[in-house]
Design an enzyme around this catalytic site. Structure first.
Site, PDB file in Angstrom:
ATOM      1  CB  CYS A   2       7.807   6.388   3.796  1.00 29.92           C
ATOM      2  SG  CYS A   2       7.647   5.113   5.139  1.00 29.92           S
ATOM      3  NE  ARG A  27       3.550   9.406   0.512  1.00 25.81           N
ATOM      4  CZ  ARG A  27       3.513   9.411  -0.525  1.00 25.81           C
ATOM      5  NH1 ARG A  27       2.813  10.543  -1.280  1.00 25.81           N
ATOM      6  NH2 ARG A  27       4.334   8.541  -1.270  1.00 25.81           N
ATOM      7  CD1 TRP A  74       2.753   1.384   7.130  1.00 25.15           C
ATOM      8  CD2 TRP A  74       3.721   0.246   5.668  1.00 25.15           C
ATOM      9  NE1 TRP A  74       1.809   0.187   6.707  1.00 25.15           N
ATOM     10  CE2 TRP A  74       2.327  -0.125   5.499  1.00 25.15           C
ATOM     11  CE3 TRP A  74       4.539   0.191   4.599  1.00 25.15           C
ATOM     12  CZ2 TRP A  74       2.881  -2.140   5.309  1.00 25.15           C
ATOM     13  CZ3 TRP A  74       4.299  -1.307   3.906  1.00 25.15           C
ATOM     14  CH2 TRP A  74       3.052  -2.183   4.207  1.00 25.15           C
ATOM     15  CG  ASN A  98       8.065   6.654  -0.141  1.00 21.32           C
ATOM     16  OD1 ASN A  98       7.647   5.131   0.163  1.00 21.32           O
ATOM     17  ND2 ASN A  98       6.925   7.277  -0.840  1.00 21.32           N
ATOM     18  N   GLY A  99      10.025   4.012  -0.091  1.00 18.43           N
ATOM     19  CA  GLY A  99      10.525   2.753  -0.919  1.00 18.43           C
ATOM     20  C   GLY A  99      11.074   1.845  -0.153  1.00 18.43           C
ATOM     21  CD  GLU A 479     -14.487  -0.770  -0.900  1.00 21.29           C
ATOM     22  OE1 GLU A 479     -15.057   0.496  -0.409  1.00 21.29           O
ATOM     23  OE2 GLU A 479     -14.395  -1.534  -0.802  1.00 21.29           O
ATOM     24  CE  LYS A 483     -13.383   2.378   2.757  1.00 19.65           C
ATOM     25  NZ  LYS A 483     -13.153   1.697   1.989  1.00 19.65           N
ATOM     26  CD  GLU A 486      -9.305  -1.339   4.345  1.00 17.15           C
ATOM     27  OE1 GLU A 486      -8.139  -0.735   3.645  1.00 17.15           O
ATOM     28  OE2 GLU A 486     -10.293  -0.408   4.305  1.00 17.15           O
ATOM     29  CG  HIS A 502     -21.306 -23.856  -4.263  1.00 13.61           C
ATOM     30  ND1 HIS A 502     -21.764 -25.391  -4.761  1.00 13.61           N
ATOM     31  CD2 HIS A 502     -22.121 -22.995  -4.678  1.00 13.61           C
ATOM     32  CE1 HIS A 502     -22.196 -24.955  -5.493  1.00 13.61           C
ATOM     33  NE2 HIS A 502     -22.633 -23.527  -5.785  1.00 13.61           N
ATOM     34  CE  LYS A 602      -6.312   8.056   0.823  1.00 10.90           C
ATOM     35  NZ  LYS A 602      -7.947   7.487   1.045  1.00 10.90           N
TER      36      LYS A 602
END
Length: 607
Positions: A2, A27, A74, A98-99, A479, A483, A486, A502, A602
């Site tokens: 946050c 954030r 968040w 925040n936490g 990656e 992306k 996301e 496999h 973020k």
């Protein structure tokens, strides 16, 4: 993850707080809120969703006062709604957090038994009630906060204001960053320097366990044992200007197109073009004596580290272990004395990576951090900082941060190889020149943006997508899949192409696009064989390769992107751009929120 900001000044606080929250929205953006002191009591405005909703509420119901705190959330405990939005408050105190408070359930039960009435589902509200309970027992705000902090288990950064105390704010941190800003006529608290940059460039970062009493004429800082301490005030290099999108539709698009510059700026920090060699910052240890490297990171930074494992083992001939930060420290692995422990985090505040760094310290490792924020906690705690020069990255999905990390890791690889006698001056010069060619090659890729926009149409309607690669293209495949997940919420997986036989080959049909990352390196023929296997089963293949690679499969591909030729070692830096552009354009076609995808933020500062 946050964002928090606090202001103790003589101008209306709400507009300044709102502007600070806009800078912190990367954030978290589940909800937002502001509280100020008004005539001795606390008033508050909150809204579910993004900062724009809070701004609309403040337009309709202005919030006076020159002392206040703000928060963009968040969600951890409690669903995103107005009741769970910060600030949380009682009649005596309002605070933003925040936490995560790990023992909140125990505290909540205790406080409920004492008659406290909880209005939210959050862990944070327990802290507000505990501070209030201590004040009702006769403690002043400072003593009440000090007593409260000793009861808390978990990670936090707090900013608090108190009814009737217009000359004071209190902040505290444990496991999450908090900065104090020193202005000419005001004082500030913030999650990071970016939030405070328009207000002041004079910043002091609290250390682990610190708490601070902020007054108009200065601060009193205390450590975890309540002993007075002094924390250095420094000038931040961040501009006060709010980062804009320029002519781009989204921050992510802007940051993708900034990559030639970000790569070049980062490269200039390490490459001496006159000597054609790389130079690291002064090291307090001997690279030649390092017995092993351990790389720890999360998310996209982990994939950068995985590419570095290929490079370092192949070029510098040094064994490398790599792990996801959230798993690494719980294995409690023994680490060889004098090893190099390398931690990669754009923000320098990622909680799992920071915890792993502290574990490595107990194992007598030489600690290096690759970060984009030189004032961050990791940068301050590392033995050496290898900085990316990417500038602020606002979009949640990292782009220029990732490629800048790869530039740093490539430079580190050359330095390790030279120190270990695995690379002579001529070979280093050749690789240094190849690295210097990457910015112009990146610009050439970006000039073909229309190609990737067209390719995105082949992916946008899919439910599942496979990305394949071998060697250093394998992390790029992962990656690319990350992306796409996301940004567009399409299920995607990245595989080592040789692993298809496999099991994953069973997924191939005409509904599943397959993106094949196939640079012209020593693995190309193997990748080509795996591509043939996919085509033989009706796979819809989109190939990313050089002209010769694409021509080899002419007429059989659903789509292709032709890449400039660069030295094989440098291909993962360059081939990161196509997978970013594909994900971006797919998300635009689907109409998702490109810069702020659902459920993401973020900087991850809770476990």
């Amino acid at each position: 993850m946050c964002g928090i900001i606090g202001i103790l000044g003589d101008r209306p606080a709400a507009p300044l707080l709102l502007e600070g929250l806009k800078r912190l929205e990367y954030r978290g953006y589940d909800s937002a809120g502001i509280a100020t002191l008004v005539n001795g009591h606390i008033e508050r405005r909150r809204a579910k969703g993004k900062i724009a909703r809070l701004a609309a509420i403040l337009d309709a119901e202005p919030l006076p006062g020159t002392v206040g705190i703000g928060h963009t959330r968040w969600a951890t405990h409690g669903v995103p709604n107005e009741a769970n939005a910060h600030p949380h408050m009682t009649q005596q105190v309002a605070l933003v957090h925040n936490g995560i408070i790990e023992n909140f359930a125990e505290l909540r039960d205790e406080l409920t038994a004492l008659g406290c009435n909880f209005e939210s589902d959050t862990d944070t509200e327990a802290v507000a009630h505990l501070v209030t309970h201590n004040m009702r027992r006769g403690m002043g705000p400072e003593a009440a906060v000090a007593a409260t902090l000793k009861r808390l288990h978990g990670a936090f950064a707090f900013a608090m204001i108190f009814a009737g105390h217009h000359e004071m704010m209190i902040g505290a941190r444990r496991g999450a960053a908090l900065a104090v800003g020193y202005g000419e006529e005001a004082m500030y608290l913030g999650s990071d320097a970016l939030a405070l940059a328009p207000l002041t460039r004079r910043i002091a970062y609290l250390e682990e366990g610190d708490w601070v009493v902020v007054r108009r004429d200065g601060t009193e800082v205390f450590d975890a044992e309540d002993r007075p301490v002094v924390r250095e005030i420094r000038e931040t290099a961040l501009s006060g200007a709010l980062v804009g999108k320029g002519n781009h539709h989204h921050y992510m698009q802007k940051e993708i197109f900034e990559q030639p510059t970000a790569i070049g700026d980062t490269l200039q920090s390490f490459l001496n073009p006159a000597t054609r060699s790389v130079h690291l910052p002064a090291l307090p240890f001997d690279l030649a004596a390092v017995p092993k490297a351990t790389i720890v990171a999360c998310g996209t930074s982990f994939y950068a580290g995985l590419i570095a494992k290929y490079w370092i083992e192949r070029v510098a001939r040094l064994p490398v272990e790599i792990d996801i930060a959230s798993e690494f420290r719980y294995r409690a692995a023994d680490m060889p004395e004098g090893g190099l422990a390398l931690f990669i985090s754009q923000s320098g505040e990622t909680i799992d990576t920071l915890a792993a760094l502290r574990y490595a310290r107990t194992q007598h490792q030489h600690v290096a951090a690759i970060v984009n924020v030189p004032e961050s906690t990791m940068a301050r705690e590392a033995d050496v900082v290898l900085r990316t020069v990417a500038g602020p990255e606002i979009a949640v999905a990292s782009t220029k941060g990732f490629t800048s990390q790869l530039v740093v890791l490539a430079s580190l690889t050359l330095a390790l190889a030279r120190a270990r006698g695995k690379l002579d001056a001529a070979a280093e010069a050749a690789l240094a020149l190849a690295l210097a060619d990457v910015p112009s090659a990146a610009a050439a890729v970006l000039a073909e943006d229309a190609t990737f926009r067209a390719l995105a149409a082949h992916i946008a309607k899919a439910r599942d997508v496979l990305y394949l690669g071998r060697g250093t293209a394998y992390p790029i495949a992962m990656e690319g899949a990350l992306k796409l997940k996301e940004l567009s919420y399409i299920h995607a997986e990245g595989y080592a192409a040789g692993e298809m036989k496999h099991g994953p080959i069973a997924l191939i049909d005409d509904a599943v696009p397959i993106v094949v990352i196939a640079p012209p390196d020593e693995m190309f023929e193997k990748t080509a064989s795996n591509l043939q296997e996919a085509l033989a089963r009706g796979g819809r293949v989109i190939m990313i390769s050089d002209q010769a690679g694409v021509d080899r499969f002419a007429g059989r591909l659903e789509g292709a992107a032709v890449m400039p030729r660069v030295h094989p070692m440098m291909t993962p830096i360059l081939y990161a751009l196509p997978v970013q552009l594909l994900a971006y354009h797919v998300a635009v076609l689907k109409g998702t929120d490109v810069d702020q995808p659902r459920n993401l933020a973020k900087s991850v500062v809770v476990e």
